[in-house]
Design a protein around this motif. Structure first.
Motif, PDB file in Angstrom:
ATOM      1  N   GLY A  78      46.055 -10.873  43.948  1.00 17.34           N
ATOM      2  CA  GLY A  78      45.263 -11.042  42.901  1.00 17.34           C
ATOM      3  C   GLY A  78      44.619 -12.321  42.630  1.00 17.34           C
ATOM      4  N   THR A  79      45.259 -13.418  43.615  1.00 22.53           N
ATOM      5  CA  THR A  79      44.424 -14.598  43.059  1.00 22.53           C
ATOM      6  C   THR A  79      43.438 -15.032  44.179  1.00 22.53           C
ATOM      7  N   PHE A  80      43.301 -14.635  45.496  1.00 22.22           N
ATOM      8  CA  PHE A  80      41.720 -14.610  46.533  1.00 22.22           C
ATOM      9  C   PHE A  80      41.065 -14.040  46.108  1.00 22.22           C
ATOM     10  N   ARG A  81      39.555 -13.939  46.007  1.00 24.56           N
ATOM     11  CA  ARG A  81      38.916 -12.426  45.751  1.00 24.56           C
ATOM     12  C   ARG A  81      38.541 -12.493  47.100  1.00 24.56           C
ATOM     13  N   CYS A  82      38.929 -10.702  47.610  1.00 17.54           N
ATOM     14  CA  CYS A  82      38.784  -9.796  47.998  1.00 17.54           C
ATOM     15  C   CYS A  82      37.637  -9.953  49.398  1.00 17.54           C
ATOM     16  N   ASP A  83      35.928  -9.753  48.922  1.00 22.17           N
ATOM     17  CA  ASP A  83      35.170 -10.326  49.645  1.00 22.17           C
ATOM     18  C   ASP A  83      34.271 -11.858  50.464  1.00 22.17           C
ATOM     19  N   LEU A  84      34.701 -12.921  49.419  1.00 16.91           N
ATOM     20  CA  LEU A  84      35.284 -13.853  50.161  1.00 16.91           C
ATOM     21  C   LEU A  84      36.434 -14.008  51.186  1.00 16.91           C
ATOM     22  N   PHE A  85      37.803 -13.861  51.199  1.00 10.98           N
ATOM     23  CA  PHE A  85      38.501 -13.669  52.030  1.00 10.98           C
ATOM     24  C   PHE A  85      37.776 -12.835  53.392  1.00 10.98           C
ATOM     25  N   TYR A  86      37.269 -11.742  52.998  1.00  8.24           N
ATOM     26  CA  TYR A  86      36.248 -11.444  54.129  1.00  8.24           C
ATOM     27  C   TYR A  86      35.344 -11.813  55.351  1.00  8.24           C
ATOM     28  N   ARG A  87      34.453 -12.731  54.211  1.00  6.72           N
ATOM     29  CA  ARG A  87      33.318 -13.446  54.593  1.00  6.72           C
ATOM     30  C   ARG A  87      33.958 -13.877  55.315  1.00  6.72           C
ATOM     31  N   LEU A  88      34.802 -15.228  55.158  1.00  8.20           N
ATOM     32  CA  LEU A  88      35.860 -16.022  55.571  1.00  8.20           C
ATOM     33  C   LEU A  88      36.828 -15.107  57.290  1.00  8.20           C
ATOM     34  N   ASN A  89      37.161 -14.413  56.859  1.00  5.69           N
ATOM     35  CA  ASN A  89      37.616 -13.832  58.101  1.00  5.69           C
ATOM     36  C   ASN A  89      36.761 -13.590  58.884  1.00  5.69           C
ATOM     37  N   VAL A  90      36.035 -14.199  59.616  1.00  7.24           N
ATOM     38  CA  VAL A  90      34.813 -13.110  60.365  1.00  7.24           C
ATOM     39  C   VAL A  90      35.785 -13.364  61.920  1.00  7.24           C
ATOM     40  N   PHE A  91      36.199 -14.702  62.301  1.00 10.48           N
ATOM     41  CA  PHE A  91      37.218 -15.037  63.176  1.00 10.48           C
ATOM     42  C   PHE A  91      38.216 -15.892  63.338  1.00 10.48           C
ATOM     43  N   PRO A  92      38.588 -14.737  62.965  1.00 13.83           N
ATOM     44  CA  PRO A  92      40.240 -15.885  63.099  1.00 13.83           C
ATOM     45  C   PRO A  92      40.905 -16.979  63.587  1.00 13.83           C
ATOM     46  N   ILE A  93      41.744 -18.156  63.287  1.00 15.06           N
ATOM     47  CA  ILE A  93      41.770 -18.338  64.625  1.00 15.06           C
ATOM     48  C   ILE A  93      43.494 -19.204  64.041  1.00 15.06           C
ATOM     49  N   GLU A  94      44.633 -18.410  65.075  1.00 20.37           N
ATOM     50  CA  GLU A  94      45.771 -18.982  64.440  1.00 20.37           C
ATOM     51  C   GLU A  94      46.715 -20.229  64.828  1.00 20.37           C
ATOM     52  N   ILE A  95      46.682 -21.011  64.417  1.00 20.20           N
ATOM     53  CA  ILE A  95      47.160 -22.062  64.843  1.00 20.20           C
ATOM     54  C   ILE A  95      49.574 -22.129  64.569  1.00 20.20           C
TER      55      ILE A  95
END
Length: 194
Positions: A78-95
């Protein structure tokens, strides 16, 4: 920024978000306060913002990349907005962390030495073999930032043409909350449960 808005603002200039083909890197985006998350979400969704001290919306083109951080866990907590997460999570690149890609260490060390040596007005002919072996064997709990800091400190104090690192600068005890590997479970935005 508008002229006269802040101390030292002697002329109007474009901010980083207005420069052509620039990148704004939001480090530790999971740590943003709730009100900043709301403002960032608005900018990403509406593709517009208002200049500090201005009252006219400015249109902008945005693309974004998500730094590898545990945003899913922050959403669940509950410390990060769900809607912002999905806005940023379009094409995750994990290093993967540095300890899982040791072949990158020599290249990074050479780059950091060159960068910091130029700033310090120094020149190094070679890297001490014992130092390179030490850097390759170390687990790097602080990842690339820790490597960068160790190299910068070494450049500052090293007075010879052979670059070396003081072994005592590398902590041999594990940190309490060492970064975990890739998050394997998905978080449900609606329920906040896994």
């Amino acid at each position: 920024m508008r002229k006269g808005l802040l101390t030292g603002a002697s002329k109007r200039r474009l901010g980083a978000s207005r420069l052509p083909k620039g990148t704004i890197f939001l480090d530790e985006v999971g740590e943003l306060p709730a009100e900043t998350q709301i403002a960032l979400l608005r900018v990403l969704q509406e593709r517009e913002f208002e200049r500090v001290g201005g009252n006219q919306p400015i249109r902008a083109k945005y693309g974004y990349r998500r730094n590898k951080s545990d945003l899913e866990a922050a959403v669940a907590a509950g410390t990060f907005r769900c809607d912002l997460f999905y806005r940023l999570n379009v094409f995750p690149i994990e290093i993967p962390p540095l300890r899982e890609r040791r072949e990158d260490i020599p290249l990074l060390v050479e780059y950091f030495i060159g960068h910091f040596a130029r700033k310090a007005g120094k020149s190094f002919r070679r890297i001490n073999k014992k130092t390179m072996a030490l850097l390759l064997s170390y687990p790097w709990p602080g990842n690339i930032r820790e490597l960068q800091n160790v190299v910068e400190r070494s450049v500052i104090v090293c007075e010879t043409e052979n670059f070396s690192v003081d072994e005592s600068w590398l902590s041999q005890r594990p940190l309490a909350s060492e970064p975990s590997g890739h998050l394997k479970q998905r978080t449900s935005c609606a329920t906040g449960k896994r």
